[in-house]
Design a protein around this motif. Structure first.
Motif, PDB file in Angstrom:
ATOM      1  N   LEU A 191       0.819  -1.215   0.000  1.00 39.50           N
ATOM      2  CA  LEU A 191       0.000   0.000   0.000  1.00 39.50           C
ATOM      3  C   LEU A 191       0.851   1.263   0.000  1.00 39.50           C
ATOM      4  O   LEU A 191       0.423   2.306   0.480  1.00 39.50           O
ATOM      5  CB  LEU A 191      -0.937  -0.020   1.213  1.00 39.50           C
ATOM      6  CG  LEU A 191      -1.820  -1.269   1.325  1.00 39.50           C
ATOM      7  CD1 LEU A 191      -2.710  -1.199   2.562  1.00 39.50           C
ATOM      8  CD2 LEU A 191      -2.664  -1.453   0.075  1.00 39.50           C
ATOM      9  N   GLY A 192       2.034   1.165  -0.569  1.00 38.63           N
ATOM     10  CA  GLY A 192       2.938   2.302  -0.625  1.00 38.63           C
ATOM     11  C   GLY A 192       2.837   3.091  -1.919  1.00 38.63           C
ATOM     12  O   GLY A 192       1.759   3.207  -2.528  1.00 38.63           O
ATOM     13  N   LYS A 193       3.962   3.597  -2.395  1.00 39.93           N
ATOM     14  CA  LYS A 193       4.019   4.541  -3.514  1.00 39.93           C
ATOM     15  C   LYS A 193       3.330   4.023  -4.774  1.00 39.93           C
ATOM     16  O   LYS A 193       2.601   4.761  -5.455  1.00 39.93           O
ATOM     17  CB  LYS A 193       5.484   4.862  -3.808  1.00 39.93           C
ATOM     18  CG  LYS A 193       5.692   5.820  -4.968  1.00 39.93           C
ATOM     19  CD  LYS A 193       7.179   6.014  -5.252  1.00 39.93           C
ATOM     20  CE  LYS A 193       7.377   6.894  -6.481  1.00 39.93           C
ATOM     21  NZ  LYS A 193       8.827   7.005  -6.838  1.00 39.93           N
ATOM     22  N   LYS A 194       3.550   2.744  -5.129  1.00 46.78           N
ATOM     23  CA  LYS A 194       2.999   2.209  -6.373  1.00 46.78           C
ATOM     24  C   LYS A 194       1.473   2.116  -6.330  1.00 46.78           C
ATOM     25  O   LYS A 194       0.815   2.171  -7.376  1.00 46.78           O
ATOM     26  CB  LYS A 194       3.606   0.843  -6.689  1.00 46.78           C
ATOM     27  CG  LYS A 194       5.097   0.895  -6.993  1.00 46.78           C
ATOM     28  CD  LYS A 194       5.383   1.761  -8.224  1.00 46.78           C
ATOM     29  CE  LYS A 194       6.862   1.837  -8.525  1.00 46.78           C
ATOM     30  NZ  LYS A 194       7.145   2.692  -9.709  1.00 46.78           N
ATOM     31  N   ALA A 195       0.915   1.972  -5.134  1.00 48.60           N
ATOM     32  CA  ALA A 195      -0.550   1.970  -5.012  1.00 48.60           C
ATOM     33  C   ALA A 195      -1.108   3.346  -5.389  1.00 48.60           C
ATOM     34  O   ALA A 195      -2.130   3.451  -6.081  1.00 48.60           O
ATOM     35  CB  ALA A 195      -0.947   1.594  -3.589  1.00 48.60           C
ATOM     36  N   TYR A 196      -0.424   4.391  -4.955  1.00 47.02           N
ATOM     37  CA  TYR A 196      -0.865   5.748  -5.273  1.00 47.02           C
ATOM     38  C   TYR A 196      -0.676   6.045  -6.760  1.00 47.02           C
ATOM     39  O   TYR A 196      -1.508   6.723  -7.383  1.00 47.02           O
ATOM     40  CB  TYR A 196      -0.100   6.759  -4.408  1.00 47.02           C
ATOM     41  CG  TYR A 196      -0.519   6.713  -2.954  1.00 47.02           C
ATOM     42  CD1 TYR A 196      -1.453   7.615  -2.453  1.00 47.02           C
ATOM     43  CD2 TYR A 196      -0.009   5.752  -2.091  1.00 47.02           C
ATOM     44  CE1 TYR A 196      -1.853   7.572  -1.131  1.00 47.02           C
ATOM     45  CE2 TYR A 196      -0.401   5.692  -0.762  1.00 47.02           C
ATOM     46  CZ  TYR A 196      -1.329   6.599  -0.288  1.00 47.02           C
ATOM     47  OH  TYR A 196      -1.744   6.544   1.023  1.00 47.02           O
ATOM     48  N   GLU A 197       0.394   5.512  -7.342  1.00 48.48           N
ATOM     49  CA  GLU A 197       0.596   5.686  -8.786  1.00 48.48           C
ATOM     50  C   GLU A 197      -0.499   4.983  -9.582  1.00 48.48           C
ATOM     51  O   GLU A 197      -0.916   5.474 -10.637  1.00 48.48           O
ATOM     52  CB  GLU A 197       1.974   5.156  -9.181  1.00 48.48           C
ATOM     53  CG  GLU A 197       3.117   6.007  -8.674  1.00 48.48           C
ATOM     54  CD  GLU A 197       4.478   5.455  -9.065  1.00 48.48           C
ATOM     55  OE1 GLU A 197       4.533   4.432  -9.782  1.00 48.48           O
ATOM     56  OE2 GLU A 197       5.500   6.048  -8.661  1.00 48.48           O
ATOM     57  N   PHE A 198      -0.960   3.848  -9.084  1.00 46.71           N
ATOM     58  CA  PHE A 198      -2.061   3.155  -9.762  1.00 46.71           C
ATOM     59  C   PHE A 198      -3.337   3.990  -9.711  1.00 46.71           C
ATOM     60  O   PHE A 198      -4.073   4.073 -10.708  1.00 46.71           O
ATOM     61  CB  PHE A 198      -2.299   1.793  -9.113  1.00 46.71           C
ATOM     62  CG  PHE A 198      -3.498   1.068  -9.667  1.00 46.71           C
ATOM     63  CD1 PHE A 198      -3.481   0.534 -10.943  1.00 46.71           C
ATOM     64  CD2 PHE A 198      -4.663   0.933  -8.915  1.00 46.71           C
ATOM     65  CE1 PHE A 198      -4.585  -0.122 -11.464  1.00 46.71           C
ATOM     66  CE2 PHE A 198      -5.771   0.279  -9.418  1.00 46.71           C
ATOM     67  CZ  PHE A 198      -5.742  -0.252 -10.702  1.00 46.71           C
ATOM     68  N   ILE A 199      -3.613   4.617  -8.585  1.00 47.37           N
ATOM     69  CA  ILE A 199      -4.778   5.512  -8.486  1.00 47.37           C
ATOM     70  C   ILE A 199      -4.657   6.644  -9.509  1.00 47.37           C
ATOM     71  O   ILE A 199      -5.633   7.003 -10.183  1.00 47.37           O
ATOM     72  CB  ILE A 199      -4.901   6.097  -7.061  1.00 47.37           C
ATOM     73  CG1 ILE A 199      -5.099   4.992  -6.025  1.00 47.37           C
ATOM     74  CG2 ILE A 199      -6.039   7.122  -6.991  1.00 47.37           C
ATOM     75  CD1 ILE A 199      -6.369   4.222  -6.140  1.00 47.37           C
ATOM     76  N   ASP A 200      -3.464   7.195  -9.635  1.00 48.25           N
ATOM     77  CA  ASP A 200      -3.243   8.255 -10.629  1.00 48.25           C
ATOM     78  C   ASP A 200      -3.514   7.737 -12.041  1.00 48.25           C
ATOM     79  O   ASP A 200      -4.085   8.452 -12.877  1.00 48.25           O
ATOM     80  CB  ASP A 200      -1.808   8.781 -10.533  1.00 48.25           C
ATOM     81  CG  ASP A 200      -1.538   9.514  -9.223  1.00 48.25           C
ATOM     82  OD1 ASP A 200      -2.510   9.948  -8.578  1.00 48.25           O
ATOM     83  OD2 ASP A 200      -0.356   9.612  -8.849  1.00 48.25           O
ATOM     84  N   PHE A 201      -3.102   6.499 -12.314  1.00 51.34           N
ATOM     85  CA  PHE A 201      -3.352   5.904 -13.630  1.00 51.34           C
ATOM     86  C   PHE A 201      -4.852   5.752 -13.873  1.00 51.34           C
ATOM     87  O   PHE A 201      -5.347   6.019 -14.984  1.00 51.34           O
ATOM     88  CB  PHE A 201      -2.657   4.540 -13.733  1.00 51.34           C
ATOM     89  CG  PHE A 201      -2.934   3.823 -15.021  1.00 51.34           C
ATOM     90  CD1 PHE A 201      -2.231   4.128 -16.172  1.00 51.34           C
ATOM     91  CD2 PHE A 201      -3.914   2.836 -15.096  1.00 51.34           C
ATOM     92  CE1 PHE A 201      -2.487   3.468 -17.373  1.00 51.34           C
ATOM     93  CE2 PHE A 201      -4.183   2.175 -16.285  1.00 51.34           C
ATOM     94  CZ  PHE A 201      -3.468   2.495 -17.436  1.00 51.34           C
ATOM     95  N   LEU A 202      -5.593   5.314 -12.857  1.00 54.68           N
ATOM     96  CA  LEU A 202      -7.052   5.218 -12.993  1.00 54.68           C
ATOM     97  C   LEU A 202      -7.643   6.564 -13.388  1.00 54.68           C
ATOM     98  O   LEU A 202      -8.479   6.658 -14.296  1.00 54.68           O
ATOM     99  CB  LEU A 202      -7.675   4.738 -11.678  1.00 54.68           C
ATOM    100  CG  LEU A 202      -7.456   3.285 -11.267  1.00 54.68           C
ATOM    101  CD1 LEU A 202      -7.984   3.044  -9.858  1.00 54.68           C
ATOM    102  CD2 LEU A 202      -8.139   2.331 -12.238  1.00 54.68           C
TER     103      LEU A 202
END
Length: 505
Positions: A32-43
């Motif tokens: 649930l770190g940085k890459k999770a937030y990047e995925f939200i940005d991609f959405l």
């Protein structure tokens, strides 16, 4: 913010199905770190409005999110080590002996050992430096302990499981298998430090998840969770609530859940879950179900209820039967529960339902009575040679369309292995050569009259069978897929955005 594109919304929307374990990153499993937030940005960039996360519970020995030790707890292996660094609970030298990981597959044995060691170090530092920890973190931790009544059962259960080297609870000695109040207090004293460890780990998970959910919601993303109808026998749900399940005097199931024989399953299927004692649930005013649903809705915005037919009836297979052919239906009291849920959540319930068996009149009537959307999976439309309700011309507006799911092959993998008659049916139906079959199916899902369409990230990336989440025909190697850090790029986001826009999503 007020989310307008959830399953109950009248607006058309699209989204991605992805379990958090699939995020890229340096620690062997998504977190649930940085890459999770990047995925939200991609959405957000790709015009997607829904993120289906699947169950988030602590996985048992199969590592499937549908086989968990608790319906209320979170998966500790999704906790971000980088976040623990920022809290001062981990340091760079804690990672010196970190294994080299496969970036596209989770090796659960090594990951669990690695993550457990990190979490124990973090907890030890939390205790040793308690007076130096950020006061806000301490305050949040204490609030978490007091606000979650399920926590004491879960942490004692997990501590007892460690004490018994992972053995199932029904093999434990009587004093903890079926503890009296006095026995329980004795065990709580005996396992005090391990219980506190599990409490802290759960706090970390939900602290991180809450931050991620707020980030997603702020960007207009609705998060869809999932409640599987059944729970595992070796779970705190059964151990702490034995009266709510059909068990014998030895705490073994009288019956186990199954699926009846049909076109796809000649002998039916044994699911190996204990069945509920609906009489006792009704007597307790469905309190356990209400708490379970409320807990999951505190973590997500909408819920998919899988194996939904179970709320009406369950295919009961006698323990010891080798297949499900001799099972029989047991009627359940789900309608009474849903009347209560309507009183709690209002007429527009925050659920949709999944039951992928043959059409059932009782089930359809139940859904219509409570205005619940159902699921249509396009791969099933072409698997079957006959007319079926998964075919797009039979979709309804109040439904959720999937190209494939976590339980099927990917679209590309399915097409490669499908019967020629199925492939021919798909090509003729969509007037395509199926050269880019994953995106043929994505466009098909987006063009459906169904208000909502959800696509697995594996299909968006046009991946083959090796990337599928789960294959029911094998017992090892499931739930291991991860995507690489460079997989989500602006070009892919634009392609998704354009496709969603084209079909009014």
């Amino acid at each position: 913010m007020e989310l307008e594109q959830g399953i109950g919304s009248s607006k058309r929307s699209a989204g991605i199905l992805l379990h958090p374990s699939s995020f890229p990153g340096p620690y062997g499993i998504g977190d649930l770190g940085k890459k999770a937030y990047e995925f939200i940005d991609f959405l957000k960039q790709s015009g997607m409005k829904l993120w289906e996360v699947l169950p988030l519970g602590p996985t048992a020995f199969s590592e499937s999110p549908f086989q968990v030790f608790s319906s209320f707890a979170g998966n500790p292996y999704l906790i971000s080590p980088d976040h623990l660094k920022t809290l001062g609970l981990l340091f760079d030298n804690d990672f010196q002996d970190m294994p080299q990981w496969n970036p596209e597959n989770i090796h659960y044995g090594n990951v669990i050992t690695f993550k457990q060691n990190l979490l124990k170090k973090a907890y030890s530092r939390f205790i040793d430096n308690y007076n130096k920890i950020d006061p806000d973190l301490i305050s949040n931790y204490n609030s978490f302990l007091s606000d979650n009544s399920w926590l004491s059962d879960y942490c004692l259960f997990m501590a007892a499981k460690d004490h018994h080297k992972g053995a199932p609870w029904y093999s434990w000695e009587a004093s903890i298998r079926c503890p009296s109040e006095k026995d329980r207090k004795n065990w709580e004293m005996k396992l005090k430090s391990q219980i506190a460890y599990y409490s802290f780990i759960q706090f970390l998970f939900f602290y991180e998840w809450d931050c991620l959910k707020k980030y997603a919601n702020k960007r207009g993303i609705t998060i869809i969770g999932e409640i599987p109808f059944y729970v595992g026998l070796d779970s705190v749900d059964v151990w702490a609530n034995k009266e709510l399940f059909l068990l014998d005097k030895e705490n073994r199931p009288l019956y186990i859940a199954g699926l009846p024989p049909d076109y796809f399953l000649s002998y039916g299927k044994i699911l190996s879950y204990p069945l509920y004692n609906w009489q006792e649930h009704k007597k307790q005013n469905f309190d356990w179900w209400k708490k379970r649903i409320a807990r999951q809705l505190s973590l997500t915005d909408q819920l998919k209820l899988s194996n939904f037919k179970g709320f009406i009836k369950s295919w009961a297979v006698a323990s010891g039967d080798k297949d499900a052919t001799n099972g029989h239906w047991l009627l359940n009291d789900g309608e009474l529960l849903f009347k209560d849920l309507k009183q709690i959540y209002g007429p527009l319930l925050p659920f949709f339902t999944e039951d992928l068996g043959p059409l059932d009149e009782d089930l359809e009537k139940f859904r219509k009575n409570f205005n619940l959307a159902d699921v249509r999976v396009l791969l099933y439309a072409f698997d079957a040679p006959y007319e079926n309700h998964f075919l797009p011309h039979n979709h309804t507006e109040n439904s959720v369309c999937y190209a494939s799911t976590h339980d099927t092959d990917t679209c590309l993998g399915w097409y490669k292995h499908a019967y020629e008659t199925s492939k021919d049916k798909l090509r003729r139906y969509y007037s395509t050569d199926a050269n880019d079959v994953s995106w043929v199916m994505i466009r098909a899902a987006f063009s459906s009259v169904a208000k909502h369409a959800i696509i697995t990230l594996q299909d968006i990336l046009s991946l083959d069978s090796w990337a599928r989440y789960n294959d029911n025909k094998v017992t090892e190697g499931n739930w291991g897929w991860r995507y690489k850090s460079d997989a989500l790029n602006p070009q892919l986001a634009q392609r998704l955005y354009d496709t969603a826009k084209l079909y009014g999503r």
